[in-house]
Every structure is written in structure tokens, then in C-alpha cells.
Motif scaffolding. Sequence first.
Motif, PDB file in Angstrom:
ATOM      1  N   GLY A  62      14.748   7.443 -18.807  1.00  0.00           N
ATOM      2  CA  GLY A  62      14.474   8.388 -20.151  1.00  0.00           C
ATOM      3  C   GLY A  62      12.881   7.979 -20.448  1.00  0.00           C
ATOM      4  O   GLY A  62      12.411   7.875 -19.040  1.00  0.00           O
ATOM      5  N   LEU A  63      12.961   8.673 -20.815  1.00  0.00           N
ATOM      6  CA  LEU A  63      11.608   8.219 -21.658  1.00  0.00           C
ATOM      7  C   LEU A  63      10.681   6.698 -22.285  1.00  0.00           C
ATOM      8  O   LEU A  63      11.797   6.686 -23.255  1.00  0.00           O
ATOM      9  N   GLY A  65      -4.921   0.257 -27.463  1.00  0.00           N
ATOM     10  CA  GLY A  65      -4.934   1.013 -28.541  1.00  0.00           C
ATOM     11  C   GLY A  65      -4.734   2.734 -28.268  1.00  0.00           C
ATOM     12  O   GLY A  65      -4.539   3.412 -28.786  1.00  0.00           O
ATOM     13  N   ARG A  66      -4.069   2.701 -26.571  1.00  0.00           N
ATOM     14  CA  ARG A  66      -4.388   3.849 -26.402  1.00  0.00           C
ATOM     15  C   ARG A  66      -2.455   3.568 -25.682  1.00  0.00           C
ATOM     16  O   ARG A  66      -1.768   2.745 -25.086  1.00  0.00           O
ATOM     17  N   THR A  67      -1.637   4.756 -26.147  1.00  0.00           N
ATOM     18  CA  THR A  67      -0.036   5.087 -25.152  1.00  0.00           C
ATOM     19  C   THR A  67      -0.026   6.368 -24.137  1.00  0.00           C
ATOM     20  O   THR A  67      -0.379   7.059 -24.393  1.00  0.00           O
ATOM     21  N   SER A  68       0.357   5.734 -23.580  1.00  0.00           N
ATOM     22  CA  SER A  68       0.907   6.443 -22.408  1.00  0.00           C
ATOM     23  C   SER A  68       2.331   6.675 -22.368  1.00  0.00           C
ATOM     24  O   SER A  68       3.139   5.926 -22.612  1.00  0.00           O
ATOM     25  N   TYR A  69       2.664   7.697 -21.047  1.00  0.00           N
ATOM     26  CA  TYR A  69       4.143   7.850 -21.633  1.00  0.00           C
ATOM     27  C   TYR A  69       4.843   7.455 -19.832  1.00  0.00           C
ATOM     28  O   TYR A  69       3.968   8.360 -19.795  1.00  0.00           O
ATOM     29  N   LEU A  70       5.727   7.491 -19.951  1.00  0.00           N
ATOM     30  CA  LEU A  70       6.457   7.462 -18.516  1.00  0.00           C
ATOM     31  C   LEU A  70       8.117   8.148 -18.473  1.00  0.00           C
ATOM     32  O   LEU A  70       9.011   7.642 -19.592  1.00  0.00           O
ATOM     33  N   HIS A  71       8.211   8.743 -17.495  1.00  0.00           N
ATOM     34  CA  HIS A  71       9.958   9.209 -17.329  1.00  0.00           C
ATOM     35  C   HIS A  71      10.346   8.806 -15.962  1.00  0.00           C
ATOM     36  O   HIS A  71       9.547   9.766 -14.618  1.00  0.00           O
ATOM     37  N   VAL A  72      11.600   8.042 -15.835  1.00  0.00           N
ATOM     38  CA  VAL A  72      12.389   7.809 -14.926  1.00  0.00           C
ATOM     39  C   VAL A  72      13.187   8.373 -15.196  1.00  0.00           C
ATOM     40  O   VAL A  72      14.333   8.943 -15.464  1.00  0.00           O
ATOM     41  N   SER A  73      14.039   9.379 -13.670  1.00  0.00           N
ATOM     42  CA  SER A  73      15.024   9.747 -14.015  1.00  0.00           C
ATOM     43  C   SER A  73      15.742   9.038 -12.813  1.00  0.00           C
ATOM     44  O   SER A  73      15.031   8.852 -11.672  1.00  0.00           O
ATOM     45  N   ALA A  74      16.978   9.452 -12.717  1.00  0.00           N
ATOM     46  CA  ALA A  74      17.771   9.221 -11.603  1.00  0.00           C
ATOM     47  C   ALA A  74      16.959   8.995 -10.278  1.00  0.00           C
ATOM     48  O   ALA A  74      17.875   8.641  -8.691  1.00  0.00           O
ATOM     49  N   GLY A  75      17.258  10.316  -9.533  1.00  0.00           N
ATOM     50  CA  GLY A  75      16.769  11.517  -9.108  1.00  0.00           C
ATOM     51  C   GLY A  75      17.423  12.126  -8.399  1.00  0.00           C
ATOM     52  O   GLY A  75      18.546  12.536  -8.816  1.00  0.00           O
ATOM     53  N   CYS A  76      17.233  12.888  -6.755  1.00  0.00           N
ATOM     54  CA  CYS A  76      18.173  13.950  -6.390  1.00  0.00           C
ATOM     55  C   CYS A  76      18.888  13.632  -5.231  1.00  0.00           C
ATOM     56  O   CYS A  76      19.938  14.202  -4.646  1.00  0.00           O
ATOM     57  N   GLY A  77      18.394  12.557  -4.700  1.00  0.00           N
ATOM     58  CA  GLY A  77      18.503  12.546  -3.318  1.00  0.00           C
ATOM     59  C   GLY A  77      18.839  10.540  -2.786  1.00  0.00           C
ATOM     60  O   GLY A  77      19.136   9.803  -3.689  1.00  0.00           O
ATOM     61  N   THR A  78      18.977  10.863  -1.005  1.00  0.00           N
ATOM     62  CA  THR A  78      18.516   9.131  -0.466  1.00  0.00           C
ATOM     63  C   THR A  78      17.805   9.318  -0.490  1.00  0.00           C
ATOM     64  O   THR A  78      16.993   9.558   0.011  1.00  0.00           O
ATOM     65  N   SER A  79      17.642   7.946  -0.019  1.00  0.00           N
ATOM     66  CA  SER A  79      16.460   7.327   1.697  1.00  0.00           C
ATOM     67  C   SER A  79      17.293   7.068   2.624  1.00  0.00           C
ATOM     68  O   SER A  79      18.248   6.173   2.858  1.00  0.00           O
ATOM     69  N   ARG A  80      15.881   6.504   2.836  1.00  0.00           N
ATOM     70  CA  ARG A  80      16.484   5.810   4.574  1.00  0.00           C
ATOM     71  C   ARG A  80      16.980   3.914   4.243  1.00  0.00           C
ATOM     72  O   ARG A  80      17.936   3.761   4.590  1.00  0.00           O
TER      73      ARG A  80
END
Length: 47
Positions: free
Chosen positions: A3-4, A11-26
Motif C-alpha cells: 500500500g501507500l 522536514g521533507r515527506t516522501s511517498y512509497l507505494h508497494v504492491s504484490a506484483g504480477c508475476g514470479t521470479s526464479r
Amino acid sequence: MKGLSTHTSQGRTSYLHVSAGCGTSRYTPVRFACPPEATLMTLVGRD
């Protein structure tokens, strides 16, 4: 965690969005109890 989220530093705010993704990896060739997802984000400039 997905999520977000925000991070504030010097004093600065950064945003990060993380999702589960679409695929797999090796390294993790299967998905278990985690359906694939894609996120569409629309960024809008400040007025």
C-alpha cells in the motif's frame, strides 16, 4: 506490507507505494495465498 506509506526526513515527506506484483521470479517460482495485482496511479501536479 503493501500500500501507500510515507517517510519524513529533514522536514521533507516522501511517498512509497508497494504492491504484490504480477508475476514470479526464479527465486520464488510460485505464488501462494498472494493473488497478483497491478496498480494504476495517476499523479496530479499541485495547483
